[in-house]
Design a protein around this motif. Sequence first.
Motif, PDB file in Angstrom:
ATOM      1  N   GLN A  32       0.841  -1.194   0.000  1.00 54.04           N
ATOM      2  CA  GLN A  32       0.000   0.000   0.000  1.00 54.04           C
ATOM      3  C   GLN A  32       0.879   1.247   0.000  1.00 54.04           C
ATOM      4  O   GLN A  32       0.563   2.230  -0.647  1.00 54.04           O
ATOM      5  CB  GLN A  32      -0.911   0.020   1.227  1.00 54.04           C
ATOM      6  N   GLN A  64      -4.016   4.425  -5.690  1.00 54.21           N
ATOM      7  CA  GLN A  64      -5.230   3.951  -5.036  1.00 54.21           C
ATOM      8  C   GLN A  64      -6.418   4.081  -5.975  1.00 54.21           C
ATOM      9  O   GLN A  64      -6.691   5.160  -6.505  1.00 54.21           O
ATOM     10  CB  GLN A  64      -5.490   4.750  -3.749  1.00 54.21           C
ATOM     11  N   ASN A 102      -8.750   6.636   0.862  1.00 54.70           N
ATOM     12  CA  ASN A 102      -7.843   5.489   0.971  1.00 54.70           C
ATOM     13  C   ASN A 102      -6.409   5.959   1.220  1.00 54.70           C
ATOM     14  O   ASN A 102      -5.700   5.411   2.070  1.00 54.70           O
ATOM     15  CB  ASN A 102      -7.907   4.629  -0.283  1.00 54.70           C
TER      16      ASN A 102
END
Length: 124
Positions: A18, A31, A56
Amino acid sequence: MNVLNTQNAPAAIGPYSQGVEVNGIVFVSGQLPIIPTTGTFPEGGIKEHTRQCLTNIKAILESHGYTLADVVKTTVLLADIDDFAAMNEVYAEMFSNPYPARSAFAVKDLPKGAMLEIECIAAK
């Protein structure tokens, strides 16, 4: 290198993190507008999708003590450049002055048929 990972943002859909932090600089992977609890896109159009992408990103940053105010650079990928103005409205709501540097591009396709994808770099 510290890996950033939170359940408050969608899990990576490939062999990437991420986000990662290196020497006080955070690199957040692109994202998509995926709602982490459902794995789906929000209902609505580009504004709702932009808000979800940035939500996000915010969750990933916050998982390691950063905020949107720490973002120094973003890249916005749009499936349709005609969505730029509407995306920009939500973007301006989520970031405050001084705004991060930004690039925005129209691209042919995005994963999962998304309308847009946003990545960022943050630093303290």
